[in-house]
Design an enzyme around this catalytic site. Structure first.
Site, short mmCIF file in Angstrom:
data_model
loop_
_atom_site.label_atom_id
_atom_site.label_comp_id
_atom_site.label_asym_id
_atom_site.label_seq_id
_atom_site.Cartn_x
_atom_site.Cartn_y
_atom_site.Cartn_z
N TYR A 154 8.29 -9.36 -0.32
CA TYR A 154 6.86 -9.58 -0.56
C TYR A 154 6.03 -8.51 0.16
CZ TYR A 154 2.51 -12.31 -1.10
OH TYR A 154 1.24 -12.73 -1.43
N LYS A 158 3.58 -5.74 -1.59
CA LYS A 158 2.12 -5.77 -1.37
C LYS A 158 1.61 -4.49 -0.72
CE LYS A 158 1.49 -9.79 -3.29
NZ LYS A 158 0.81 -9.85 -4.62
#
Ligand SMILES: NC(=O)c1ccc[n+]([C@@H]2O[C@H](COP(=O)([O-])OP(=O)(O)OC[C@H]3O[C@@H](n4cnc5c(N)ncnc54)[C@H](O)[C@@H]3O)[C@@H](O)[C@H]2O)c1
Length: 274
Positions: A154, A158
Site C-alpha cells: 500500500y 501510494k
C-alpha cells in the site's frame, strides 16, 4: 475550474466509501457522473441512489483495456469529461515477510496501475477536447509519511501515486494545457477499506492472517472513531473545493503531521548543501 450543469465527472471506486461520496458530491454540484467500479452489484445500487445523470460502467481499473473502455463509454455518452477521479484502492495488512507476490500484484494493480491506466486512457482525450479539466488521484497519508508498518504494498502504491501526480502537474504546467492536477491524501476515513479483500480476484489468492496484520486492522478500525478521522463526505467536499480552486495537495487530516514533517526533516538534514 468551475463545476456546473454540463460538467462531467468520472469516479473510479464509486461503489463504496470515498468514491460514493465523490459521486454524490459531483452530482449535487450539477455534474453528470460516470461511476466505475469492479463490484457490479454495489455499483448498480449506488447508481440507483443518485439523482441526476449517472452512467455506471463496471470497470476493473487494473485492466488497461477495461479503463480504455471506460473512457470510450464516458466520451461516447457525454462527449467530454471535465473531472477524472482515479480513486479505486485496496489494501493488505501484513508485515512484508507475510506479503505474497500476489498481494503485491493485487495492491499495485489496483492502486498504482489503476491510476496509470486512468492517465493513459483519459489524458490524451482531455488534452484533445481543449476544455478546462482536472485529474484527481487518490493517494493517502501513507504516500507522505511512507514506511507505515504492515502496509508495504500500500505504501509503495501510494508514494507512486504522489510521484505520478507531481510529474503530471509539472508537465501540464510546462505545456500550458488547461488541465489541473490534484493528489488526494486522506487520513483515516470510515469506509469499507478494511474489507478490501471482498473484491480481490480469486486468481490472486487470499491474504495470510497473522497477528501483526490483525493488530494493524484493529488500529485502523479504532481510528475510524478517533479525533483525526474525517467522513467520506468531508473528504469529497475537500476534493470539490480543490478542483474549483486548482489546489494540488488535498490533505484532509493532520493526524500524521508529526510523521510527515519528521520524514521531510530527516531527508532535508541528510541532503548535502549545494
Ligand atoms: N478509508 C481510508 O481511511 C483511506 C485513507 C487514505 C486513502 N484511502 C484511499 O481512498 C480510496 C477509496 O477507498 P475507500 O476507503 O473508500 O475504500 P472502499 O473499500 O470503501 O472503496 C473502494 C472501492 O474501490 C473498488 N475497487 C476495488 N478494486 C477495484 C478494481 N480493481 N477496479 C475498480 N474498482 C475497484 C471497491 O469495489 C470499492 O467500491 C482508495 O484509493 C484508498 O486507498 C482511504
Amino acid at each position: 475550474m468551475e463545476l456546473s450543469d454540463g460538467s462531467v465527472a468520472v469516479v473510479t471506486g464509486a461503489a463504496s466509501g470515498i468514491g460514493t461520496a465523490l459521486s454524490r458530491a459531483f452530482a449535487a454540484a450539477g455534474c453528470a457522473v460516470v461511476l466505475a467500479d469492479v463490484d457490479a452489484d454495489a455499483l448498480d445500487a449506488v447508481a440507483d441512489s443518485i439523482e441526476g445523470d449517472v452512467l455506471p460502467v463496471v470497470t476493473d481499473v487494473s485492466d488497461a483495456a477495461a479503463v480504455e473502455h471506460l473512457a470510450e463509454e464516458a466520451f461516447g455518452r457525454f462527449g467530454a469529461v471535465h473531472v477524472l477521479c482515479n480513486n479505486a484502492g485496496v489494501s493488505t495488512f501484513n508485515p512484508l515477510v507475510a506479503q505474497t507476490l500476489d498481494d503485491w500484484r493485487w495492491v499495485l494493480g489496483v492502486n498504482l496501475w489503476g491510476v496509470i491506466h486512468g492517465v493513459q486512457a483519459f489524458l490524451p482525450r482531455l488534452l484533445a477536447q481543449g476544455q478546462p479539466a482536472h485529474i484527481v488521484s487518490t493517494s493517502s497519508l501513507a504516500g507522505l509519511a511512507s514506511g507505515l508498518p504492515q502496509l508495504g504494498p500500500y505504501n509503495v502504491s501510494k508514494v507512486g501515486v504522489v510521484a505520478l501526480s507531481e510529474t503530471l502537474r509539472m508537465e501540464l504546467a510546462m505545456s500550458g494545457a488547461p488541465v489541473g492536477v490534484s493528489v488526494l491524501c486522506p487520513g483515516t476515513t470510515p469506509t469499507q477499506i478494511l474489507e478490501s479483500e471482498r473484491n480481490r480476484p480469486a486468481a490472486l489468492g487470499r491474504e495470510a492472517r497473522v497477528a501483526d496484520g490483525d493488530a494493524m486492522r484493529d488500529a485502523v478500525r479504532s481510528g475510524f472513531d478517533g479525533p483525526g478521522a474525517r467522513t467520506a463526505e468531508q473528504v469529497a467536499d475537500a476534493v470539490l473545493d480543490a478542483v474549483r480552486s486548482d489546489q494540488f495537495w488535498i490533505i484532509t487530516s493532520g493526524e500524521m503531521q508529526g510523521l510527515v514533517s519528521s520524514r521531510f526533516h530527516e531527508i532535508a538534514a541528510a541532503t548535502p548543501a549545494s
